[in-house]
Scaffold this active site. Sequence first.
Site, short mmCIF file in Angstrom:
data_model
loop_
_atom_site.label_atom_id
_atom_site.label_comp_id
_atom_site.label_asym_id
_atom_site.label_seq_id
_atom_site.Cartn_x
_atom_site.Cartn_y
_atom_site.Cartn_z
N ASP A 107 0.87 -1.17 0.00
CA ASP A 107 0.00 0.00 0.00
C ASP A 107 0.91 1.22 0.00
O ASP A 107 1.54 1.54 1.02
CB ASP A 107 -0.90 -0.01 1.23
CG ASP A 107 -1.83 1.20 1.30
OD1 ASP A 107 -1.71 2.10 0.44
OD2 ASP A 107 -2.66 1.25 2.25
N ASP A 162 -1.91 -0.11 -27.18
CA ASP A 162 -1.20 -0.67 -26.02
C ASP A 162 -0.03 -1.55 -26.45
O ASP A 162 1.08 -1.45 -25.89
CB ASP A 162 -2.16 -1.50 -25.18
CG ASP A 162 -3.15 -0.65 -24.40
OD1 ASP A 162 -2.72 0.37 -23.84
OD2 ASP A 162 -4.33 -1.01 -24.34
#
Length: 384
Positions: A75, A171
């Site tokens: 995180d 992409d």
Amino acid sequence: MVKPLEGLLVLEFSQFMAGPTAGLRLADLGARVIKIERPVKGEAGRQIAIRNIFVNGDSLVFHTINRNKESYAADLKDPEDLERVKKLIAQADVMTHNFRPGVMEKIGLDYGAVQAINPKIIYGVVTGYGSKGPWASRPGQDLLIQSLSGLTYLSDTQDAGPVPFGLAVADIMCGAHFVQGILAALIKRHKTQKSVLVEVSLLESVLDLQFEFLTTHLNDGEKLPQRSRIKGTGHPYLSAPYGIYRTADGYVSLAMGNLHKIGEAVDIDLTAYAEKASWFEQRDEIMQLLAGQLQNRNTAEWLALLEPLNIWCSDVLNYAQSLHHEAFEAMGIQQHVMLPDGKQLSTTRCPIRIDHTRLYSSVAAPRPGAQTEIINQQFNLTKA
């Protein structure tokens, strides 16, 4: 064999497709690629599905571009997790991300901050439209890029309107350019012993993909590409016979070639089109003449007639036919990766060969955070 990039450590903060496609290729070539992902859910690309197919909780498309990688859960808003990630960055060779401009600055992992942590790192960034300018904050999605780049006006017929490609061409092309930039940066770092910033954007990659069209456009009075009105034509700037034609049992493609020679071979008198300029200017009517004749025989008959005359032609295969073609079998392009539940997933291998050796890998895409603990130990990331 020892792969060319073995010993190289790549940290992939990139999500979705362009950045991870580059990471896939680096992993195929031997690099150790560690995805830095959110705990539990992982990166957002795990939920982007094709045909709503999921494998082991993740989308099938995620598996196609994240095999042979490891996953580290962190995180980045948590100070302790961020500190561990910074320790990992200090030992890495390359890091990549595709966050919008300003995100990494808020976290404290922008290029300047990372340089201070690791003065020799290759720092790679993928954006939709560049990191500065009026479009910098717009969403960089494949279809949107195709729509903004002119690409949708190259395929199909003149009356079809804009037609997008049926694959994530922006992409994939951007990922290829990203790998090229990273490899070039590694060479530069070897010479200078300093960090290098590599930046690519989806829009620039798709514009570069169209370099032959854009160069023609810019040097031809900025005229728009002239798509044919005939279904099956394949290139807005090429003359007849270039295109795909229906036969009695399928299709045959004809590439560039001498129109008169082709006319003789298929028993059509095309001598009225004496000048090569007419092969483009009158291509619609020429293709209609060819189409009327080619539909009278089977594809195999036409190939047997045309190939010995060195006329560039081919059968037109669908996936079911192509994947069982002798050329596909000979190339050994299919491989299997082993999933955590013991099942296999069929996919394709890296198309590059090194020293005559094909590059295979049976390692499936990781579950979120699957290698977090072992990476903490190997790189001494946790406090004593």
